[in-house]
Design an enzyme around this catalytic site. Sequence first.
Site, PDB file in Angstrom:
ATOM      1  N   PRO A 111      45.395  30.963 104.418  1.00 39.47           N
ATOM      2  CA  PRO A 111      44.151  30.416 104.981  1.00 39.47           C
ATOM      3  C   PRO A 111      43.486  29.309 104.167  1.00 39.47           C
ATOM      4  O   PRO A 111      42.515  28.728 104.627  1.00 39.47           O
ATOM      5  CB  PRO A 111      43.242  31.648 105.060  1.00 39.47           C
ATOM      6  CG  PRO A 111      43.742  32.564 104.004  1.00 39.47           C
ATOM      7  CD  PRO A 111      45.226  32.339 103.912  1.00 39.47           C
ATOM      8  N   GLY A 112      43.975  29.042 102.928  1.00 41.00           N
ATOM      9  CA  GLY A 112      43.472  27.827 102.286  1.00 41.00           C
ATOM     10  C   GLY A 112      42.848  27.984 100.912  1.00 41.00           C
ATOM     11  O   GLY A 112      42.281  27.019 100.384  1.00 41.00           O
ATOM     12  N   GLY A 113      42.963  29.160 100.303  1.00 43.06           N
ATOM     13  CA  GLY A 113      42.338  29.374  98.984  1.00 43.06           C
ATOM     14  C   GLY A 113      42.867  28.422  97.913  1.00 43.06           C
ATOM     15  O   GLY A 113      42.087  27.869  97.130  1.00 43.06           O
ATOM     16  N   ASP A 160      50.769  23.952 106.698  1.00 41.67           N
ATOM     17  CA  ASP A 160      50.996  25.312 107.210  1.00 41.67           C
ATOM     18  C   ASP A 160      50.868  25.259 108.726  1.00 41.67           C
ATOM     19  O   ASP A 160      49.968  24.578 109.244  1.00 41.67           O
ATOM     20  CB  ASP A 160      49.949  26.285 106.621  1.00 41.67           C
ATOM     21  CG  ASP A 160      50.415  27.741 106.673  1.00 41.67           C
ATOM     22  OD1 ASP A 160      50.790  28.208 107.767  1.00 41.67           O
ATOM     23  OD2 ASP A 160      50.413  28.391 105.614  1.00 41.67           O
ATOM     24  N   ASP A 192      56.304  22.531 109.092  1.00 42.79           N
ATOM     25  CA  ASP A 192      57.103  23.458 108.299  1.00 42.79           C
ATOM     26  C   ASP A 192      57.170  22.946 106.854  1.00 42.79           C
ATOM     27  O   ASP A 192      57.478  21.772 106.623  1.00 42.79           O
ATOM     28  CB  ASP A 192      58.510  23.545 108.896  1.00 42.79           C
ATOM     29  CG  ASP A 192      59.326  24.573 108.162  1.00 42.79           C
ATOM     30  OD1 ASP A 192      59.584  25.641 108.745  1.00 42.79           O
ATOM     31  OD2 ASP A 192      59.696  24.336 106.985  1.00 42.79           O
ATOM     32  N   LYS A 224      58.483  35.348  95.539  1.00 42.25           N
ATOM     33  CA  LYS A 224      58.372  36.758  95.949  1.00 42.25           C
ATOM     34  C   LYS A 224      59.695  37.423  95.570  1.00 42.25           C
ATOM     35  O   LYS A 224      60.770  36.957  95.982  1.00 42.25           O
ATOM     36  CB  LYS A 224      58.145  36.883  97.460  1.00 42.25           C
ATOM     37  CG  LYS A 224      57.190  35.843  98.058  1.00 42.25           C
ATOM     38  CD  LYS A 224      55.744  36.070  97.685  1.00 42.25           C
ATOM     39  CE  LYS A 224      54.894  34.865  98.091  1.00 42.25           C
ATOM     40  NZ  LYS A 224      53.538  34.847  97.572  1.00 42.25           N
TER      41      LYS A 224
END
Length: 360
Positions: A226-228, A244, A264, A309
Amino acid sequence: MERVLLLCRAGFEGELAAEAQARAAAVGLPGFCRARAGEARAEWCPSPDAELTAGQAVERFAREVPLGELVFARQLLLAAPVRSGLPPEDRAGPLLEIFAGFGRPVDGLVVETPDVDGLKPLQALCRKFAPIFERALGRAGLWCPGQAEHRAHLVFLSTVAAQPALAWLANSSPWPGGIARLRLPGDIASRSARKLEEAVVTFLGPEERAARLREGMRAVDLGAAPGGWSQLLARRGLLVTAVDNGPLDPAALKSGLVEHQREDGFRYRPPNPVDWLVCDMVEQPGRVAHLVARWLAEGWCRECIFNLKLPMKRRQVEVERCRALIDHALDEAGVPHRLAFKQLYHDREEVTGHLRRVDP
Ligand SMILES: C[S@@+](CC[C@H](N)C(=O)[O-])C[C@H]1O[C@@H](n2cnc3c(N)ncnc32)[C@H](O)[C@@H]1O
């Protein structure tokens, strides 16, 4: 001090033990690591050696194995064995004797526990005990702020057991538990922003931040929603392209410095080179490693912070595979670079990478 005590995230003791042992062996220090799952700590002990005492071997470990090169370690301490059976009416007495035996003046004191949920109740004891032990060190003539090379650490494992240790200031984390203290504004769009802020203070010193992460620079944020992360870069005055397919939180766009591109992240190419790439896409680590190496090799960015990840198993092996992949790609392209990985406090099943082009 005949062992090295390393602190980590609970559940990553095996990874930490494997890398500590390998790093020590690489500088000619044979030894073995003791670690138990869930304890958030590992101990490296030197093998008996005809030339070095155990004390000399752990000093060499502290001087030759940089904490910054141990991906899974948050803290590196020279430690005595755990002192158990501490009398609750005078815990300081027996612990002070051990520090007197170290014979080193100290610059400060940290009283802490490993980062294990079950030990959190001990933190009240740590807070209460710190000023008591600081005074005890003072009375013993060991308290020498500003004039010593080491900091005293007491790692409590129960109300009656603690491990006395010293941190060499030049190769240890200044933060209790090795956990960076961050100050973030309340309106940040994601919790994940803490990861980027922690990465910035971990990988870049204050002067490097002032010189290389400053107003007017340009950045691309892949997997931005979301943009943090974009919001944090904009707070430092950077102009950010946030890539995004998902929507950004309006808070991330408020500064006017963030532009959203619905695309993408693996296909996006910047129209002009930028200073920074940051990447937090949830993807296979190998794909992200290829991508960041390509950005540097093509000259699309000069510096990069990215998140990998990790898979459930063979996590350390995966980090080393990604390291080799990036080094190989950039060596082939003739790009001099520095690459570091760290499992940050805000990283869960993941590690954060910092990659930078370094011109000779
Ligand atoms: C962990 S979130 C990023 C959080 C972000 N760093 C922040 O601070 O708000 C991962 C994001 O990666 C995005 N993502 C995953 N694969 C992507 C791709 N191939 N291209 C662009 N974005 C992608 C997802 O849409 C998701 O928004």
